[in-house]
Design a protein around this motif. Structure first.
Motif, short mmCIF file in Angstrom:
data_model
loop_
_atom_site.label_atom_id
_atom_site.label_comp_id
_atom_site.label_asym_id
_atom_site.label_seq_id
_atom_site.Cartn_x
_atom_site.Cartn_y
_atom_site.Cartn_z
N MET A 108 -0.97 -15.65 2.06
CA MET A 108 -0.12 -15.42 1.18
C MET A 108 0.20 -15.01 0.29
O MET A 108 0.44 -14.49 -0.92
CB MET A 108 0.84 -14.41 2.41
N ARG A 109 0.71 -16.24 0.28
CA ARG A 109 1.19 -17.04 -0.90
C ARG A 109 0.52 -17.36 -2.04
O ARG A 109 0.65 -17.17 -3.74
CB ARG A 109 2.33 -17.97 -0.68
N PHE A 110 -0.83 -17.40 -2.01
CA PHE A 110 -1.76 -17.72 -3.09
C PHE A 110 -1.72 -16.58 -3.74
O PHE A 110 -2.63 -16.67 -5.15
CB PHE A 110 -3.06 -18.87 -2.44
N VAL A 111 -2.61 -15.54 -2.96
CA VAL A 111 -2.64 -14.26 -3.33
C VAL A 111 -1.51 -13.16 -4.09
O VAL A 111 -1.67 -12.05 -4.33
CB VAL A 111 -3.41 -12.69 -2.05
N SER B 267 5.29 -12.03 -1.79
CA SER B 267 6.58 -12.35 -2.63
C SER B 267 7.67 -13.10 -1.67
O SER B 267 6.76 -12.56 -0.20
CB SER B 267 7.83 -11.00 -3.42
N ASN B 268 8.13 -13.84 -1.36
CA ASN B 268 9.10 -14.05 -0.19
C ASN B 268 9.40 -12.57 0.22
O ASN B 268 9.40 -13.17 1.63
CB ASN B 268 10.37 -14.71 -0.14
N TRP B 269 10.01 -11.99 -0.10
CA TRP B 269 10.48 -10.74 1.20
C TRP B 269 9.54 -10.19 1.64
O TRP B 269 9.00 -9.45 2.71
CB TRP B 269 11.16 -9.57 0.24
N CYS B 270 7.79 -9.94 1.14
CA CYS B 270 6.81 -9.36 1.45
C CYS B 270 6.01 -10.67 3.14
O CYS B 270 6.26 -9.85 3.31
CB CYS B 270 5.51 -9.73 0.59
N ILE B 271 6.44 -11.57 2.92
CA ILE B 271 6.36 -12.74 3.74
C ILE B 271 7.07 -12.39 5.05
O ILE B 271 7.00 -12.16 6.25
CB ILE B 271 6.56 -14.03 3.20
N ARG B 272 8.98 -12.40 4.24
CA ARG B 272 10.20 -11.82 5.68
C ARG B 272 9.86 -10.63 6.41
O ARG B 272 10.27 -11.06 7.67
CB ARG B 272 11.15 -12.58 4.33
N PHE B 273 9.35 -9.82 6.13
CA PHE B 273 9.62 -8.57 6.05
C PHE B 273 9.22 -8.54 7.66
O PHE B 273 9.82 -7.57 8.67
CB PHE B 273 9.58 -7.74 4.80
#
Length: 276
Positions: A183-186, A189-195
């Motif tokens: 997800m980080r490579f594509v 954002s942190n919020w997209c991962i955190r949510f």
């Protein structure tokens, strides 16, 4: 499931202490509300002097009301209190009644009753003033201490629940570190991962809170009916099962979701900060 089960056990304990704290507050309030000073009047005091004395007491701070109770009314109160042996007081009826008139004084705050009782006791024309003494003070203090202790234990249990959720989310993050890296490579954002992690924490908390909420509503209603709404005497009346049990159930659901939200948020934020 293990995290939700741990949350269930923790929230059941929180429910018990919430109900206990609420009922202790209610009992303490009723004791303080019913707390009165009984000031016995000297039999040489005239009716006019009684009126003057009553007005003087009414002007004292923290006094709500002052009621004059005659010796006959005092005798009737004793007979009612000792109803099983009321014949013992029959000989005192009429002119032979030795019981003195008294002022029944209602007080605003139980914390001021001791000082106020001493002031009234020292007044001219008052033989004795009493309110229950150290036993009443000790009982109110005990209930207040138990209420404070229960509140602190609820905070402790809430922190324990948050720790359990945080650990569960932390393990979920470690098992998904490859997905998070992708997800980080594509460009996520942190919020997209955190949510999604926060949503998972909320769902775990909610799942763990459903059973305690149901047990609270059903269990407290059963206990209330079984005890007939009181413990030992009318002085220690329990709060009605509705709306108290529904309110506690709602609080448990909010605690479950809130703990899940914050636990997952802190775990995810810490992991993302380490991997920055």
């Amino acid at each position: 499931m293990s995290a939700a089960f741990s949350m269930t056990i923790t929230l059941l304990l929180i429910a018990v202490f919430l109900l206990l704290t609420s009922n202790l507050s209610n009992i303490t309030y009723h004791i303080e509300d019913a707390l009165t000073i009984r000031a016995t009047i000297d039999n040489v005091v005239t009716d006019q002097e009684k009126t003057t004395l009553q007005k003087k007491i009414e002007k004292l701070p923290h006094v709500t009301s002052v009621k004059l109770s005659s010796g006959d009314e005092e005798l009737a109160a004793y007979k009612k209190e000792y109803e099983s042996n009321d014949s013992l007081f029959s000989m005192y009826e009429g002119k032979t009644n030795p019981i003195l008139d008294a002022f029944i004084i209602e007080v605003k705050d139980a914390n001021n009753v001791k000082k106020l009782n001493a002031q009234i006791h020292d007044m001219k024309g008052i033989v004795k003033a009493s309110y229950g003494g150290e036993e009443t003070d000790a009982m109110i203090q005990t209930f207040s201490s138990m209420r404070t202790g229960s509140f602190l234990f609820i905070i402790f249990l809430t922190l324990v629940a948050m720790f359990l959720i945080a650990n569960k989310i932390k393990m979920s993050i470690y098992t998904r570190k490859s997905e998070i890296a992708i997800m980080r490579f594509v460009g996520a954002s942190n919020w997209c991962i955190r949510f999604p992690m926060m949503l998972e924490g909320i769902l775990i908390g909610l799942a763990g809170a459903i059973v305690p909420a149901i047990v609270t509503v059903v269990g407290y209603h059963y206990v209330y009916l079984m005890l007939d709404g009181r413990m030992m005497s009318e002085m220690f009346r329990l709060q009605p099962s509705e709306p108290l049990s529904l309110q506690v159930a709602g609080i448990l659901l909010l605690i479950g979701m809130g703990v899940g939200l914050f636990g997952s948020f802190f775990s995810t934020s810490r992991y993302l900060r380490w991997k920055r």
